[in-house]
Design a protein around this motif. Structure first.
Motif, short mmCIF file in Angstrom:
data_model
loop_
_atom_site.label_atom_id
_atom_site.label_comp_id
_atom_site.label_asym_id
_atom_site.label_seq_id
_atom_site.Cartn_x
_atom_site.Cartn_y
_atom_site.Cartn_z
N UNK A 87 0.83 -1.21 0.00
CA UNK A 87 0.00 0.00 0.00
C UNK A 87 0.86 1.26 0.00
N UNK A 88 1.94 1.24 0.76
CA UNK A 88 2.83 2.40 0.78
C UNK A 88 3.50 2.60 -0.58
N UNK A 89 3.83 1.50 -1.24
CA UNK A 89 4.41 1.59 -2.58
C UNK A 89 3.41 2.17 -3.57
N UNK A 90 2.11 1.98 -3.30
CA UNK A 90 1.07 2.53 -4.16
C UNK A 90 0.82 4.01 -3.88
N UNK A 91 1.39 4.53 -2.79
CA UNK A 91 1.24 5.95 -2.45
C UNK A 91 -0.10 6.31 -1.85
N UNK A 92 -0.79 5.32 -1.22
CA UNK A 92 -2.13 5.55 -0.69
C UNK A 92 -2.17 5.57 0.84
N UNK A 93 -1.03 5.44 1.47
CA UNK A 93 -1.00 5.33 2.92
C UNK A 93 -1.37 6.61 3.66
N UNK A 94 -2.06 6.44 4.78
CA UNK A 94 -2.33 7.53 5.72
C UNK A 94 -1.40 7.39 6.92
N UNK A 95 -1.31 6.17 7.47
CA UNK A 95 -0.39 5.93 8.57
C UNK A 95 -0.98 5.01 9.63
N UNK A 96 -0.19 4.75 10.67
CA UNK A 96 -0.58 3.84 11.73
C UNK A 96 -1.43 4.55 12.78
N UNK A 97 -2.36 3.80 13.38
CA UNK A 97 -3.12 4.27 14.53
C UNK A 97 -2.77 3.40 15.73
N UNK A 98 -3.13 3.87 16.92
CA UNK A 98 -2.89 3.08 18.13
C UNK A 98 -3.95 2.01 18.34
N UNK A 99 -4.97 2.00 17.48
CA UNK A 99 -6.03 1.01 17.62
C UNK A 99 -7.31 1.63 18.14
N UNK A 100 -8.21 0.78 18.60
CA UNK A 100 -9.54 1.20 19.00
C UNK A 100 -10.01 0.27 20.12
N UNK A 101 -11.22 0.48 20.62
CA UNK A 101 -11.75 -0.43 21.63
C UNK A 101 -11.80 -1.87 21.13
N UNK A 102 -12.02 -2.03 19.82
CA UNK A 102 -12.21 -3.37 19.28
C UNK A 102 -10.97 -4.05 18.75
N UNK A 103 -9.87 -3.32 18.58
CA UNK A 103 -8.68 -3.95 17.99
C UNK A 103 -7.42 -3.17 18.32
N UNK A 105 -3.27 -1.99 17.05
CA UNK A 105 -2.77 -1.03 16.05
C UNK A 105 -3.26 -1.36 14.65
N UNK A 106 -3.55 -0.31 13.90
CA UNK A 106 -4.05 -0.51 12.54
C UNK A 106 -3.33 0.44 11.60
N UNK A 107 -3.33 0.06 10.33
CA UNK A 107 -2.76 0.91 9.30
C UNK A 107 -3.89 1.42 8.43
N UNK A 108 -3.98 2.74 8.32
CA UNK A 108 -5.04 3.36 7.51
C UNK A 108 -4.51 3.86 6.17
N UNK A 109 -5.39 3.79 5.17
CA UNK A 109 -5.01 4.19 3.83
C UNK A 109 -6.27 4.57 3.05
N UNK A 110 -6.08 5.25 1.94
CA UNK A 110 -7.19 5.72 1.11
C UNK A 110 -7.40 4.83 -0.10
N UNK A 111 -8.66 4.70 -0.49
CA UNK A 111 -8.95 4.15 -1.81
C UNK A 111 -8.70 5.25 -2.84
N UNK A 112 -8.64 4.93 -4.12
CA UNK A 112 -8.45 5.97 -5.13
C UNK A 112 -9.56 7.02 -5.12
N UNK A 113 -10.72 6.69 -4.54
CA UNK A 113 -11.84 7.63 -4.51
C UNK A 113 -11.91 8.38 -3.18
#
Length: 324
Positions: A87-103, A105-113
């Motif tokens: 995903x980072x190679x595709x240039x769509x990354x937003x970055x890491x989060x610390x997680x949430x009540x349900x999970x 650490x997560x990695x967030x990214x955008x779709x082309x839209x």
């Protein structure tokens, strides 16, 4: 992709925004039949009775509607990092989060839209409290029979300005397979259905005729039987919930469906997909033509116009449906 990729295990959750928070929460708990598993200042975490994770729907107070993000669980921690690299190679990354009540650490990214996706591995599995414990230990929670009471989250549908870009994104970033698609007479892809595992689909994307970007079409939970969908129609009727279309059967994917609007205007489906699985390792996408789609759904019901125009957040067009 020449080899199937199963780095992503399954759809985990969707975060929906609502500008009518208390009414939306009442709908999802009392009428739709989800269970609250946690909350914070702005959000309530909800789940169906056999979702194994802490939540499958995060309902968040907002001044708008639509999807804030969707989350998928990976098949391992190593798989998570493999996907992040792509995903980072595709240039769509937003970055890491610390997680949430349900999970975790997560990695967030955008779709082309512009839709926001996240991937995570560490998850908080649901532990049923006293009174919710099932008689059978292989079920996450006892069947409570409240409202529609769907069994599990099934899929969601996004709207996009260019479905072909979403197709390429889902295949490369998520390792998804395309199971079915619509090719319009002008050559554009009008809709595409994806799976990261052996379900018929866990996500769909259809063309946004408004020309807007990053909008949401619907979220769907699954029941065990078609009769549950018929019962749901009566429950929605008794509770004054606007029924948009159905019950009926989709031609694409063969799902028995019913669509409604929750109080804030987000479209919600309750569905029975039967036992359809994609077990063929070299499955070729089923391609539907525009002429075939004009015939309507499986048994001839014409697709209602609002199904092509209504999405959230709403856009200022003459054809976009108003909130119920």
């Amino acid at each position: 992709m020449t080899e199937p990729c199963f780095d992503v295990a399954h759809l985990g959750h969707v975060e929906l925004l609502t500008d009518r928070f208390e009414e939306s929460l009442d709908f999802f708990v009392r009428v739709y039949g989800l269970t609250e598993s946690g909350r914070d200042e702005n959000s309530v975490y909800l789940r169906a009775w056999d979702d194994y994770e802490f939540h499958s729907l995060k309902l968040t107070r907002s001044d708008t509607t639509g999807m804030a993000h969707c989350g998928y669980r990976t098949s391992s921690e190593a798989a998570l990092h493999r996907r992040v690299k792509v995903i980072e190679e595709m240039g769509l990354g937003i970055g890491w989060t610390d997680g949430d009540l349900g999970h975790g650490p997560s990695y967030r990214f955008n779709s082309p839209d512009g839709h926001v996706f996240e991937l995570y591995w560490e998850t908080n599995k649901y532990v049923a409290p006293q009174g919710e414990k099932p008689a059978l230990k292989n079920i996450a929670q006892r069947y409570h029979g409240r409202g529609v009471a769907p069994r599990r989250i099934d899929h969601f549908n996004l709207l996009a300005s260019d479905v072909s870009k979403i197709r390429d994104f889902m295949v490369k970033a998520m390792g998804s397979r395309v199971t079915e698609m619509i090719r319009l007479d002008n050559g554009r892809i009008g809709g595409c259905w994806f799976t990261v595992n052996n379900k018929g689909y866990d996500m769909a994307c259809t063309e946004d005729r408004s020309g807007a970007r990053g909008r949401f079409h619907h979220i769907t939970y699954a029941t065990d039987h078609r009769d549950d969908i018929l019962r749901a129609a009566d429950i929605f009727l008794e509770n004054g919930v606007f029924i948009e279309t159905g019950p009926h059967k989709h031609a694409i994917q063969g799902t028995f469906f019913l669509y409604v609007y929750e109080p804030a205007g987000n479209r919600v489906e309750v569905a029975n997909a039967g036992a359809r699985l994609i077990l063929d390792p070299d499955w070729e996408p089923v391609v539907w033509t525009e002429a075939e789609r004009r015939k309507g759904q499986a048994w001839g019901l014409k697709t209602i116009e609002s199904f092509h125009t209504h999405g959230t957040p709403p856009v200022a067009t003459k054809t976009d449906s108003a909130k119920s």
